[in-house]
Motif scaffolding. Structure first.
Motif, mmCIF file in Angstrom:
data_model
loop_
_atom_site.group_PDB
_atom_site.id
_atom_site.type_symbol
_atom_site.label_atom_id
_atom_site.label_comp_id
_atom_site.label_asym_id
_atom_site.label_seq_id
_atom_site.Cartn_x
_atom_site.Cartn_y
_atom_site.Cartn_z
ATOM 1 N N ILE A 265 -5.254 29.435 -2.910
ATOM 2 C CA ILE A 265 -4.112 29.562 -2.316
ATOM 3 C C ILE A 265 -3.074 30.704 -2.655
ATOM 4 O O ILE A 265 -3.323 31.240 -3.976
ATOM 5 N N ASN A 266 -2.082 31.315 -1.941
ATOM 6 C CA ASN A 266 -1.171 32.057 -2.284
ATOM 7 C C ASN A 266 -0.064 31.489 -3.083
ATOM 8 O O ASN A 266 -0.192 30.116 -3.129
ATOM 9 N N GLU A 267 0.714 32.214 -3.809
ATOM 10 C CA GLU A 267 1.842 31.512 -4.406
ATOM 11 C C GLU A 267 3.052 30.696 -3.541
ATOM 12 O O GLU A 267 3.746 29.974 -4.370
ATOM 13 N N ASP A 268 2.793 30.741 -2.357
ATOM 14 C CA ASP A 268 3.723 29.971 -1.534
ATOM 15 C C ASP A 268 3.070 28.877 -1.083
ATOM 16 O O ASP A 268 3.312 27.865 -0.191
ATOM 17 N N GLY A 269 1.910 28.405 -1.569
ATOM 18 C CA GLY A 269 1.018 27.184 -1.121
ATOM 19 C C GLY A 269 0.281 27.304 0.081
ATOM 20 O O GLY A 269 -0.708 26.463 0.505
ATOM 21 N N ARG A 270 0.169 28.525 0.780
ATOM 22 C CA ARG A 270 -0.468 28.838 2.173
ATOM 23 C C ARG A 270 -1.693 29.263 1.602
ATOM 24 O O ARG A 270 -2.137 29.612 0.406
ATOM 25 N N VAL A 271 -2.711 29.308 2.471
ATOM 26 C CA VAL A 271 -3.886 29.898 2.280
ATOM 27 C C VAL A 271 -3.832 31.329 1.715
ATOM 28 O O VAL A 271 -3.044 32.024 2.124
ATOM 29 N N ARG A 272 -4.850 31.711 0.778
ATOM 30 C CA ARG A 272 -4.996 32.932 0.095
ATOM 31 C C ARG A 272 -5.266 34.132 1.014
ATOM 32 O O ARG A 272 -6.136 33.867 1.800
ATOM 33 N N LYS A 273 -4.502 35.191 0.932
ATOM 34 C CA LYS A 273 -4.580 36.346 1.851
ATOM 35 C C LYS A 273 -4.780 37.574 1.204
ATOM 36 O O LYS A 273 -3.891 37.784 0.246
ATOM 37 N N TYR A 274 -5.454 38.441 1.473
ATOM 38 C CA TYR A 274 -5.272 39.923 0.826
ATOM 39 C C TYR A 274 -5.245 40.781 1.867
ATOM 40 O O TYR A 274 -5.821 40.715 3.017
ATOM 41 N N ASN A 275 -4.631 41.877 1.609
ATOM 42 C CA ASN A 275 -4.665 43.169 2.593
ATOM 43 C C ASN A 275 -6.058 43.950 1.888
ATOM 44 O O ASN A 275 -5.833 44.317 0.898
ATOM 45 N N ALA A 276 -6.882 44.114 2.781
ATOM 46 C CA ALA A 276 -8.102 44.469 2.449
ATOM 47 C C ALA A 276 -8.619 45.528 3.186
ATOM 48 O O ALA A 276 -8.308 45.772 4.439
ATOM 49 N N LEU A 277 -9.634 46.228 2.571
ATOM 50 C CA LEU A 277 -10.457 47.383 3.115
ATOM 51 C C LEU A 277 -11.996 46.978 3.202
ATOM 52 O O LEU A 277 -12.410 46.334 2.190
ATOM 53 N N PHE A 278 -12.356 46.937 4.562
ATOM 54 C CA PHE A 278 -13.840 46.282 4.654
ATOM 55 C C PHE A 278 -14.962 47.481 4.923
ATOM 56 O O PHE A 278 -14.286 48.510 5.839
ATOM 57 N N THR A 279 -15.764 47.309 4.381
ATOM 58 C CA THR A 279 -17.058 48.435 4.634
ATOM 59 C C THR A 279 -18.122 47.807 5.107
ATOM 60 O O THR A 279 -18.639 47.167 4.240
ATOM 61 N N ALA A 280 -18.593 48.121 6.234
ATOM 62 C CA ALA A 280 -19.752 47.463 7.008
ATOM 63 C C ALA A 280 -21.106 48.426 6.999
ATOM 64 O O ALA A 280 -20.519 49.672 7.555
ATOM 65 N N GLU A 281 -21.978 48.078 6.763
ATOM 66 C CA GLU A 281 -23.271 48.850 6.894
ATOM 67 C C GLU A 281 -24.324 48.062 7.123
ATOM 68 O O GLU A 281 -24.500 46.764 6.560
ATOM 69 N N ASN A 282 -25.426 48.502 8.074
ATOM 70 C CA ASN A 282 -26.311 47.904 8.269
ATOM 71 C C ASN A 282 -26.028 46.351 8.873
ATOM 72 O O ASN A 282 -26.760 45.232 8.460
ATOM 73 N N GLY A 283 -24.976 46.243 9.670
ATOM 74 C CA GLY A 283 -24.455 44.801 10.056
ATOM 75 C C GLY A 283 -23.734 44.010 9.013
ATOM 76 O O GLY A 283 -23.807 42.736 9.227
#
Lengths: 632, 632
Positions: free
Chosen positions: A90-108
Motif C-alpha cells: 500500500i501507499n501511505e494513504d492506505g490505497r494500493v501502491r503506485k509508482y511513477n515508472a519507466l518501462f523498458t520492453a524488449e522481445n515482448g
C-alpha cells in the motif's frame, strides 16, 4: 543504436487513445528499422490529472494498456512512462501502491530490475513544489529502500538491454541540484552507457534555457549521451492550465545538442547513438514574448478543442487587455465564430467605444453593442427604493447604493447579466481578460470582469500585455490590427468619473514599477514581503532587487507616500485578492509561478512582520506600533 | 508529573498573537504549580496556510517567537509545535530547510536530540493526502536519515526531561497503520515513559471515533499513557475551509480515556500522570448531525469574525437549502444584521414565496422582495433583438435566447445582479446555499446560485440538509422555525414550468438514492466509478456497496433507464461539475472528502473504462462500443 524519440501529445485521462497512438508509432518504427523507440513519462495516463489516481478502474486500465505495449516490443526496444501498481503493498494513504515508472520492453517482455524485482524503473526524485504533487500519489523509492532494508543507491541500477546499458530516469531525476542524491551520477558510476530522461514537463518561461544548461552539463560531466523526451499537449489541475512544449532534445557526450524537436509539434526525431547524424537541426527557440505567445495560442486552442468549444464571446472595452484577447482568438477562430460585445455604460468614453469598434473591424469579427445604463438604473432603483422593516418593526432602512457599489454593479451587469447570456445564446463561452497585475491585487469585480471560461492572459504582467500587443501587430498581423489608440490611452476601468481616459485619468497603477513590485511578491523563488521591500528601500537596492529600471523615489512624493502605496497593494494582494482568486476562472500558465494550483493560498489576511514595523518606524522616524495587525 | 494540556485556538498566520497567548498560559501554569504544559502542533504559525511557508520573513518570525517560549521555560517544561529551520541546508525545492517540529523547553533551553543535534523532534510521518501537503514544505526525516547515513529508526529517540522520558510525536506519527514504520513502537522500544502527540487535526465526520480507537489501542498495546493535544479554530486552503475541533484527550496505560476537552472550546485540562485523577470527565461527543451542526456553526462564526463580517444576505427561495442556511445565520447574527431576500421570477409559486416570507417572520429577520421579471425581460430583449452582421456582411444573425438560456439568466439575475448589489449596499456579503449533491453534478448556475462568499452547507448531502432542518427545529429552536411546508414540498429550482412544486414537480433527483450514488464517487476511500457501479448492479450488491436502504431496481423502469441515469450524472460530475467547482466559493468541510483542495480535480471530461462498456453491453445485451469516449 538507431533510436527514435516520439514527442507525442498525451491526452490526460485517455489511456486507450494514448495507447493506440503509441502502438501505431511502434509499428512505424519497426518498419523504419528503428532499434529503440522512446515515449514520454506517463504517456498512457497523462500526468497532471488531479486525484484521478485514486480510481482503481482507471489505473487498472492504464496497466492493461501497458501490457499491450509490452507485447508489441518484438524486434524493437520500447521505452515509455506509465503508472506502475504493486497490489501486494500500500501507499501511505492506505490505497494500493503506485509508482511513477519507466518501462523498458524488449522481445515482448519488460526488463526487470534486479534489485526491486519490479518490471520497471521507479522515479527517484519526486517534485512537491509548484503544480507538482508526486508524493501525494506515487511511492517514494527512498521509502521502498527502507522497506527492503537497502540503501537508495542500491536500488538505482542501469537497464541492461541487448544493446546498451541504459540509465533510465524520469523528469525530476535529471534536476538533482537541490537533492541529496543524484540518480544520474549513480547510474554513471554503475557504467550506464546512455542516459534516457523521459519527462512530462510543462512549459514555463525560461525553463528551456535552464534545461539545456543543466542537461548539457550532465552529459558533458559524465561523458554520456543524454536523450530527453517530453510530451506536448495541455494538462490541468483545475485552477491552472499548463501547456507542454515538448522540446525533446538529444545531447552528445560532450553536452552538445545534436538534435531537438520544435516546441508544441507532434514529431519524431531519429538519432544514431554512436555515429551522430550531422543533418539534424538544433532548435533553440528564444524564450521571450514570442515563446509566451506560442504557449498561450497553443494552450488556448487545445483547451477549446478539448471541450468542443467553437464560438467565443469577448467583452471589449477599448482597453488593452480585451483587445489582446480578442486578437488572440481571431487567430484561432473563423470570424463568424468570434463575437465582440461592447457594453457602454455611463462612464464609457467615445474614445474607447470607437476604439473597440475599430478593433472589431480590423479583426473582421462580429460586433454588437448593448448599453448597460437601463439595467444599472433598474438595479439601482430596485435596490435603493424599497423600505426594509426590521422584523420587530423597531426600525426601517433603505439600502445605500453608493458610487462604489454602482461601480461593481456595472461590472457584474456586463459579465454575468449580458456576456454570460450572450455566450449561451451564441452557443459559446465568454473570456476572462484579466492580466496578472490586476489578478495579484484583485483589481477586478467578482462575477464581473473576473468571470469567464478561461483566463487566457492572466499569467502576463500588464507590461507584457502591451509587449504582446506590439508583437501581434508587428510580427503576426504585420499591420496595425490592434489600433494604436488602444496602446496609447491610459489603462482604465471606466467605472467612474475618476477614470476618464480623455482627461488622461485611469487605473491607480504606476507601470512598470507595480509590475516589478508584484512580481517580487509572486514569482521570486525566495518570495519577497513588505519587510524585504523596506530593507531594500533603505539599502538603496530596491530597484536592483525587483528588477525596475528607473528610480522608485521619482514616483513618490515622500517616504509616507511610498509606504502607503506599498501597504495598499499588499493589503489587497493578501486580502480581497485571495478571496477573488478562489472564485476566478482557470489561469493559463506561462510563468514559473501562476495563480491557482501553483501559487497555493490560504485566506490569512494581510499581515506584516515585527521587523517590518521596525523598518517603517525607522524610515518614517516613528515609534513602531505592532498593534492592530490582526483583522479579527 | 502534573501536566496541563492547552487546547488553544491557533490563528493561522499570526505568530505574534499565538505566542502572546502561549506565554500567558505558561505563566498561569507556573502559578498553578504545573510541571509540564503542552500546546498543539504548529501552534505559533498555524498549519494550513498554503504557501506562506515560502516567505522567509514569516518563518523567521515564527522561529524568533519560539525562542521567547524557550526562555520562559523556567520551573516548567513547555512542549509546543513550531516550524524549525536549518539555514545550512536546503529543502528539495531549493528553499531553506524546514521541519514540522516538536520543541521541548526545560530550564530555559530546548532539549537537543542526541542523534540529529537539533533542538527539536521532527515529525516522521508526513501526510500527503486530502488537504495535507506536508512533503511540499517540510523535510522528511527519512531523507535526513539518508543524508546522515543513519537508519530512520535511529533518528527517533525519546526526549529526556528531568522527570520523564517523553515519546514526543506529531499528529500523523500516531496514525501509522498505512506506513512501513511506527514512531510510537520505536519510542516504546526505547523506553519512553509517556507518549505526547501534538496535533493540528481538522474535524471530519467520524474522525474522533476512529482516533479514540487508534490511540486507545496504542496506549494499551505499549502500556504507556498517551496525551493528545489538538488545536481549535479554523484554517483554510483557499478552496476549502476546515474547522479544528480540538477534542484533546488523555489515555491511561490501559487505553482508557481519563480526560478530554470539549470540542471547539478553548480550555485546558490538568492531569497527574501516575496518580490518575478520577474526577476528570471523559467527553465523547456523538458524531452525527449534531456534531456536523456544531462544526458548521463554529466554522461559519469563526470565518465571519476573521474577516470582520457582521451582516449577511441570504437569497431565500422557499426551498430547504436557503431555509437551513438562513436558520443557521439567525443563530449567529442579531436579526437586524440578517437580511433575507426573495426574488420571485416567472416560475416562482405562491407556495414557495409564502414559505420564504413565513421563514423570515419565524427567524425575525429583515426581509425584502425584489422581482426579477423586469430585468429578465430587459435582458431577453437586449440579447435577442439586435441584428448582428458578420464583418464581411455575408450574413446576419439574431441570438437565440432559448428557454434553457433563460433559466440561467434568471439564476444569474438573482445572484450577480441583485444579491451581490444588495449585499454591498447592506454592508455585508451574500451566502452560497449549495449542497453537496448539487455541487457534485453541477446542478447550479455559475455566477448564479453558485455565487457567494462561503458555501456553508456544501459538504452536506441533500438528505443531511433535511436532517439538519429537522434537528434545528427539534433540538435548537425547539419549535417549527423552518416551516414544515419547506420540508414537505419537492426540491425545485423553479426556473421553468417543468419544475412546478404545486404540481409535485421539481429537481430530477431520486433521493436518497442519488446521495448514496454520488457519495460512492466522492467520499469512498477506494473511489467508485461507473465500472464499479455496474459490477455491483450485476452482482446485486449495489445497495450494500453504496449504502442505500431500498431496492435500486424499484426506481427505474428497466436497465436502460438505470444506466442512462448513471451516465447522465457521471457526465455532469466529471464535466460541467468540475468547471463550475473551479469557480465555486470556498466550501466549509465536515466530511473526509470535501470539494476544493481536498478533492483535487483536473478538467479531463467524463470517461468510461473499457470494462464499463463490456458490462454495459452485457446488461443491455449489446455489442460494446468503446468509440466516442473522447470529448475532443
Amino acid at each position: 543504436m538507431r533510436i527514435r524519440i516520439e514527442q507525442i501529445e498525451v491526452l490526460p485521462g485517455y489511456p486507450r487513445l494514448n495507447t493506440e497512438k503509441i502502438l501505431k508509432l511502434i509499428e512505424k518504427a519497426k518498419s523504419d528499422k528503428i532499434e529503440c523507440v522512446i515515449f514520454p513519462e506517463m504517456s498512457i495516463p497523462g500526468y497532471l490529472i488531479g486525484d484521478e489516481w485514486e480510481r482503481n478502474s482507471f489505473i487498472n486500465e492504464c496497466e492493461k494498456y501497458g501490457k499491450l505495449i509490452e507485447k508489441s516490443s518484438t524486434e524493437i526496444i520500447v521505452i515509455f512512462g506509465n503508472i506502475a501498481i504493486d497490489r501486494n503493498k500500500i501507499n501511505e494513504d492506505g490505497r494500493v501502491r503506485k509508482y511513477n515508472a519507466l518501462f523498458t520492453a524488449e522481445n515482448g517482455s519488460f526488463i526487470k530490475s534486479k534489485k526491486t524485482g519490479y518490471p520497471y524503473t521507479i522515479k527517484t526524485l519526486m517534485p512537491n513544489y509548484r503544480e507538482f504533487d508526486d508524493n501525494r500519489h506515487f511511492f517514494d523509492p527512498r521509502k521502498l529502500a527502507y522497506e527492503l532494508d537497502l540503501k537508495i543507491d542500491e536500488l538505482i541500477t542501469p537497464i541492461e538491454t541487448e544493446h546498451f546499458k541504459i540509465g533510465g530516469i524520469l523528469c525530476e531525476d535529471g534536476w538533482d541540484a537541490d537533492y541529496n542524491l543524484s540518480p544520474i551520477k549513480i547510474l554513471a558510476d554503475k557504467e550506464a552507457e546512455l542516459i534516457i530522461n523521459i519527462s512530462s514537463s510543462p512549459y514555463t518561461l525560461n525553463k528551456n534555457d535552464k534545461r539545456n544548461r543543466v542537461f548539457s552539463d550532465q552529459a558533458d560531466r559524465y561523458n554520456l549521451p543524454l536523450i530527453y523526451v517530453n510530451n506536448i499537449g495541455i494538462q490541468d489541475n483545475g485552477k491552472t492550465v499548463y501547456t507542454f512544449d515538448g522540446y525533446s532534445s538529444v545531447y552528445n557526450n560532450s553536452g552538445k545538442i545534436i538534435g531537438s524537436i520544435e516546441p508544441f509539434k507532434e514529431e519524431s526525431l531519429t538519432v544514431d547513438i554512436k555515429k551522430v547524424d550531422k543533418n539534424i537541426r538544433a532548435i533553440i527557440p528564444e524564450d521571450n514574448i514570442e515563446m509566451q505567445y506560442n504557449a498561450i495560442q497553443y494552450g488556448t486552442k487545445k483547451f477549446m478543442s478539448r471541450y468542443g468549444l467553437k464560438k467565443i464571446v469577448v467583452g471589449v472595452s477599448g482597453g488593452i487587455d480585451s483587445a489582446v484577447v480578442a486578437a488572440l482568438y481571431s487567430l484561432i477562430l473563423p470570424p463568424e465564430n468570434l463575437l465582440l460585445v461592447s457594453m457602454p455604460g455611463p462612464y464609457t468614453s467615445d474614445t474607447t467605444y470607437n476604439l473597440s469598434e475599430k478593433l472589431s473591424e480590423n479583426l473582421k469579427a462580429s460586433f454588437m453593442t448593448i448599453p448597460i445604463q437601463p439595467s444599472v438604473n433598474l438595479t439601482s432603483l430596485q435596490l435603493g427604493e424599497p423600505i426594509i422593516n426590521y422584523s420587530d418593526k423597531s426600525n426601517s432602512i433603505k439600502l445605500d447604493v453608493t458610487d462604489f457599489v454602482l461601480e461593481n454593479i456595472q461590472a457584474r451587469d456586463r459579465s454575468s447579466r449580458l456576456l454570460a447570456g450572450v455566450a449561451a445564446s451564441f452557443g459559446g463561452v465568454f473570456t476572462c481578460n484579466a492580466n496578472k497585475s490586476e489578478m495579484t491585487v484583485g483589481y477586478s469585480t467578482l462575477y464581473g470582469d473576473l468571470g469567464g471560461y478561461l483566463a487566457t492572459i492572466a499569467d502576463l504582467w500588464k507590461g507584457e500585455v502591451y509587449e504582446l500587443a506590439r508583437f501581434l501587430n508587428e510580427s503576426i498581423f504585420k499591420k496595425e490590427i490592434i489600433p494604436q489608440g488602444i496602446l496609447d490611452i491610459p489603462p482604465s476601468a471606466e467605472l467612474s468619473s475618476e477614470q476618464n481616459v480623455d482627461e488622461g485619468k485611469g487605473d491607480p497603477f504606476y507601470y512598470p514599477y507595480h509590475d516589478s513590485l508584484f512580481r517580487s511578491w509572486v514569482e521570486r523563488w525566495e518570495r519577497a514581503t513588505p519587510e524585504d521591500i523596506l530593507e531594500w528601500y533603505m539599502d538603496d537596492t530596491l530597484e536592483k532587487n525587483i528588477g525596475y529600471d528607473e528610480k522608485v523615489k521619482d514616483l513618490f512624493k515622500n517616504h509616507e507616500d511610498f509606504i502607503s502605496d506599498l501597504e495598499r497593494w499588499w493589503n489587497l494582494y493578501q486580502g480581497m485578492g485571495i478571496a477573488k482568486r478562489i472564485q476566478a476562472p482557470p489561469v493559463l500558465a506561462v510563468k514559473r509561478r501562476a495563480f491557482g494550483f501553483d501559487h497555493r493560498e490560504a485566506q490569512l489576511g494581510a499581515r506584516y512582520s515585527e521587523r517590518y514595523f521596525e523598518l517603517k518606524g525607522e524610515i518614517l522616524s516613528l515609534t513602531p506600533n505592532p498593534e492592530g495587525l490582526l483583522i479579527v
